[in-house]
Design an enzyme around this catalytic site. Structure first.
Site, PDB file in Angstrom:
ATOM      1  N   CYS A   1      50.467  73.822   0.703  1.00 57.73           N
ATOM      2  CA  CYS A   1      49.037  74.009   0.940  1.00 57.73           C
ATOM      3  C   CYS A   1      48.564  75.193   0.100  1.00 57.73           C
ATOM      4  O   CYS A   1      49.146  76.271   0.179  1.00 57.73           O
ATOM      5  CB  CYS A   1      48.786  74.283   2.417  1.00 57.73           C
ATOM      6  SG  CYS A   1      47.108  74.846   2.708  1.00 57.73           S
TER       7      CYS A   1
ATOM      8  N   CYS B   1      43.877  80.831   5.213  1.00 53.39           N
ATOM      9  CA  CYS B   1      43.212  79.961   6.186  1.00 53.39           C
ATOM     10  C   CYS B   1      43.798  80.218   7.575  1.00 53.39           C
ATOM     11  O   CYS B   1      44.975  80.494   7.719  1.00 53.39           O
ATOM     12  CB  CYS B   1      43.436  78.510   5.771  1.00 53.39           C
ATOM     13  SG  CYS B   1      42.909  77.337   6.991  1.00 53.39           S
TER      14      CYS B   1
ATOM     15  N   CYS C   1      46.597  77.001  10.163  1.00 51.50           N
ATOM     16  CA  CYS C   1      48.044  76.875  10.397  1.00 51.50           C
ATOM     17  C   CYS C   1      48.677  78.259  10.365  1.00 51.50           C
ATOM     18  O   CYS C   1      48.110  79.183   9.833  1.00 51.50           O
ATOM     19  CB  CYS C   1      48.719  76.096   9.282  1.00 51.50           C
ATOM     20  SG  CYS C   1      48.023  74.511   8.968  1.00 51.50           S
TER      21      CYS C   1
ATOM     22  N   CYS D   1      42.849  68.998   3.918  1.00 51.41           N
ATOM     23  CA  CYS D   1      43.799  69.806   4.693  1.00 51.41           C
ATOM     24  C   CYS D   1      45.009  68.946   5.035  1.00 51.41           C
ATOM     25  O   CYS D   1      44.873  67.755   5.339  1.00 51.41           O
ATOM     26  CB  CYS D   1      43.102  70.291   5.962  1.00 51.41           C
ATOM     27  SG  CYS D   1      44.222  70.964   7.189  1.00 51.41           S
TER      28      CYS D   1
ATOM     29  N   TYR E   1      44.171  68.021  35.704  1.00 50.18           N
ATOM     30  CA  TYR E   1      43.691  68.376  34.354  1.00 50.18           C
ATOM     31  C   TYR E   1      43.765  67.102  33.494  1.00 50.18           C
ATOM     32  O   TYR E   1      44.387  67.079  32.450  1.00 50.18           O
ATOM     33  CB  TYR E   1      44.529  69.497  33.737  1.00 50.18           C
ATOM     34  CG  TYR E   1      44.721  70.711  34.626  1.00 50.18           C
ATOM     35  CD1 TYR E   1      43.801  71.755  34.596  1.00 50.18           C
ATOM     36  CD2 TYR E   1      45.817  70.808  35.490  1.00 50.18           C
ATOM     37  CE1 TYR E   1      43.970  72.877  35.413  1.00 50.18           C
ATOM     38  CE2 TYR E   1      45.991  71.915  36.305  1.00 50.18           C
ATOM     39  CZ  TYR E   1      45.076  72.949  36.264  1.00 50.18           C
ATOM     40  OH  TYR E   1      45.255  74.043  37.062  1.00 50.18           O
TER      41      TYR E   1
ATOM     42  N   GLU F   1      39.509  66.470  37.047  1.00 52.61           N
ATOM     43  CA  GLU F   1      39.117  67.037  35.749  1.00 52.61           C
ATOM     44  C   GLU F   1      37.798  67.804  35.920  1.00 52.61           C
ATOM     45  O   GLU F   1      36.888  67.340  36.592  1.00 52.61           O
ATOM     46  CB  GLU F   1      38.964  65.899  34.717  1.00 52.61           C
ATOM     47  CG  GLU F   1      38.219  66.235  33.443  1.00 52.61           C
ATOM     48  CD  GLU F   1      38.875  67.323  32.583  1.00 52.61           C
ATOM     49  OE1 GLU F   1      40.100  67.319  32.418  1.00 52.61           O
ATOM     50  OE2 GLU F   1      38.110  68.188  32.093  1.00 52.61           O
TER      51      GLU F   1
ATOM     52  N   CYS G   1      51.003  73.210  26.982  1.00 52.72           N
ATOM     53  CA  CYS G   1      50.833  73.491  25.548  1.00 52.72           C
ATOM     54  C   CYS G   1      51.029  74.973  25.265  1.00 52.72           C
ATOM     55  O   CYS G   1      50.741  75.435  24.167  1.00 52.72           O
ATOM     56  CB  CYS G   1      49.469  73.003  25.065  1.00 52.72           C
ATOM     57  SG  CYS G   1      48.102  73.657  26.008  1.00 52.72           S
TER      58      CYS G   1
HETATM   59  N1  SAH Z   1      45.827  65.384  30.408  1.00 47.14           N
HETATM   60  C1  SAH Z   1      44.786  65.239  29.418  1.00 47.14           C
HETATM   61  C2  SAH Z   1      44.016  66.524  29.147  1.00 47.14           C
HETATM   62  C3  SAH Z   1      44.810  67.769  28.944  1.00 47.14           C
HETATM   63  S1  SAH Z   1      43.910  69.143  28.304  1.00 47.14           S
HETATM   64  C4  SAH Z   1      45.351  64.647  28.148  1.00 47.14           C
HETATM   65  O1  SAH Z   1      46.558  64.522  27.972  1.00 47.14           O
HETATM   66  O2  SAH Z   1      44.559  64.264  27.277  1.00 47.14           O
HETATM   67  C5  SAH Z   1      43.462  70.025  29.699  1.00 47.14           C
HETATM   68  C6  SAH Z   1      42.272  69.456  30.436  1.00 47.14           C
HETATM   69  O3  SAH Z   1      42.041  70.312  31.553  1.00 47.14           O
HETATM   70  C7  SAH Z   1      40.957  69.414  29.657  1.00 47.14           C
HETATM   71  O4  SAH Z   1      40.399  68.125  29.764  1.00 47.14           O
HETATM   72  C8  SAH Z   1      40.065  70.445  30.370  1.00 47.14           C
HETATM   73  O5  SAH Z   1      38.683  70.060  30.392  1.00 47.14           O
HETATM   74  C9  SAH Z   1      40.644  70.419  31.770  1.00 47.14           C
HETATM   75  N2  SAH Z   1      40.458  71.638  32.571  1.00 47.14           N
HETATM   76  C10 SAH Z   1      40.427  72.922  32.158  1.00 47.14           C
HETATM   77  N3  SAH Z   1      40.334  73.753  33.202  1.00 47.14           N
HETATM   78  C11 SAH Z   1      40.319  72.971  34.320  1.00 47.14           C
HETATM   79  C12 SAH Z   1      40.251  73.255  35.713  1.00 47.14           C
HETATM   80  N4  SAH Z   1      40.178  74.498  36.162  1.00 47.14           N
HETATM   81  N5  SAH Z   1      40.275  72.219  36.564  1.00 47.14           N
HETATM   82  C13 SAH Z   1      40.362  70.941  36.126  1.00 47.14           C
HETATM   83  N6  SAH Z   1      40.425  70.613  34.802  1.00 47.14           N
HETATM   84  C14 SAH Z   1      40.408  71.614  33.919  1.00 47.14           C
END
Ligand code: SAH
Length: 389
Positions: A14, A20, A23, A97, A250, A271, A346
């Site tokens: 890159c 940048c 990354c 990119c 989540y 969510e 993550c």
């Molecule tokens: N499991 C999903 C999303 C994971 S990312 C997938 O694999 O695609 C994390 C998610 O948590 C996001 O959608 C974000 O909006 C949500 N989030 C963040 N804080 C939160 C909370 N306090 N309660 C519920 N959801 C939440």
């Protein structure tokens, strides 16, 4: 593939890797990236048990299905587009990119070239003059659908009709164009207000044989190839029998819960983001799934309410943002006593913090599997299976 060491990967250089901010480890051979990430996860999590080898990506380039370019005028007034320099608000010009879907990068270049004839200037955060701030593009990996979001610093977009017409003429592969208005001085790309200028305002993509609707503001995993690897591994670790009631916490647009729904009796998804929640409900209908129930709530508050009502579940799949879960969530989970917890993280730092809580409250870690969702960057995903002692 059996081990990470047996495969060699081509290395593409890159030109802006040093300046940048997109990354951090793109300059390293992919084999080295893999071992660095593995070591990082092992160092953080070794006290909980053995960490499995990291699952790498077969082709670690051009994987991102969501890309965003920022527009700025340089000192000589020339319009540039690209990615913020690390830790600054200076834009590094980038036309192609190594992480981005290449179709999306081509559209960014076209938009930049169109600006002059439409007398559109990039938005300046300080003077609040100009119009175009960012362009966000989402691409469907399997569907090939493309969504372009024009993020403007003002809601007055006089030439919108002709601009969109010209853009679609140049790129007929675009399915939808959305205007988003962001007038705040912020590092957030998208503002609140949104208007569909062309098409349906969302795209669809297929993941693990299900079709998902993705809106501009909804979270959707950025690496569609590795998302299937991640979800399949998570379900393999969960090893459901078919009788379970589970929570998908989540849950974003409902992907994990909907994919898991075939393997369990009932899924309860929670969510916080309203748009993602609405997408999740639509996604259940779209895939004719009737054993998944979504709630638009803070995951911690929701778990507290369930624990208060003495509602139990058999398993919890949790996939929180980088900041990890909350004390309310974790303590309610412990009260509800699910036999299994699949924690998808993550950020191994907050994963460690949250595992400490669960392990102190009667859970044991059975397996930890790092997955590379973000080649070229220092980010690493980890799936962790816990069971009740
Ligand atoms: N499991 C999903 C999303 C994971 S990312 C997938 O694999 O695609 C994390 C998610 O948590 C996001 O959608 C974000 O909006 C949500 N989030 C963040 N804080 C939160 C909370 N306090 N309660 C519920 N959801 C939440």
């Amino acid at each position: 593939m059996k081990t990470n060491e047996t495969k060699t990967y081509p290395q593409i250089k890159c030109p802006v890797v040093d300046i940048c901010g997109g990354c951090q480890i793109q300059h390293l051979p992919y084999e080295t990236q893999i071992s660095q990430k593995e070591t990082q996860v092992i160092n953080l999590l070794k006290d909980f048990g053995k960490v499995s080898p990291l699952i790498p990506m077969d082709d670690p380039y051009y994987y991102r299905n969501k890309i965003h370019a920022t527009f700025q005028s340089d000192r000589r007034g020339k319009i540039i587009s690209g990615i913020y320099q690390a830790g600054t608000h200076n834009v590094v010009p980038v036309d192609s990119c190594l992480l981005h879907d290449q179709r999306a990068d081509k559209i960014i270049v076209s938009i930049r070239e169109m600006l002059r004839s439409f007398k559109m200037r990039p938005y300046d955060e300080d003077t609040k003059r100009g119009l175009l701030r960012h362009v966000l593009i989402r691409t469907g990996f399997k569907s090939n659908q493309i969504m372009v979001v024009l993020v403007l610093g003002s809601q007055v977009f006089p030439s919108r009709k002709n601009f969109v017409k010209a853009l679609i003429k140049k790129h007929p592969e675009i399915n939808t164009v959305v205007m988003n208005v962001n007038t705040k001085k912020t590092s957030m790309v998208l503002g609140e207000r949104e208007q569909v200028l062309y098409g349906r305002g969302f795209i669809e993509d297929t993941l693990c044989d299900q079709v998902f609707r993705i809106s501009p503001k909804s979270f959707y995993q950025v690496n569609p190839v590795q998302t299937e690897v991640l979800y399949n591994k998570a379900l393999e670790l969960a090893d459901f029998s078919g009788d379970e009631t589970i929570i998908d916490a989540y849950c974003g647009i409902g992907t994990i819960g909907l994919i898991a729904s075939k393997h369990v009796k009932k899924v309860i998804g929670v969510e916080l983001n309203k748009d993602a929640f609405k997408d999740a409900i639509n996604n259940a209908k779209r895939n004719n799934i009737d054993n998944v129930f979504f709630h638009n709530d803070d995951a911690g508050d929701f778990m507290l309410k369930m624990a208060d009502k003495k509602q139990g579940v058999d398993a919890v799949i949790m996939d929180p943002p980088r900041s990890g879960s909350s004390p309310a969530f974790l303590s309610s989970l412990v009260t509800m006593k699910p036999a299994k917890v699949v924690y998808i993280s993550c950020n191994p730092v907050t994963l460690k913090r949250d595992l400490d809580v669960l392990v102190n409250k009667g859970y044991q870690v059975e397996e930890m599997v790092p997955v590379d969702m973000f080649p070229g960057t220092h980010h690493v995903e980890t799936i962790c299976l816990l069971t009740k002692k």
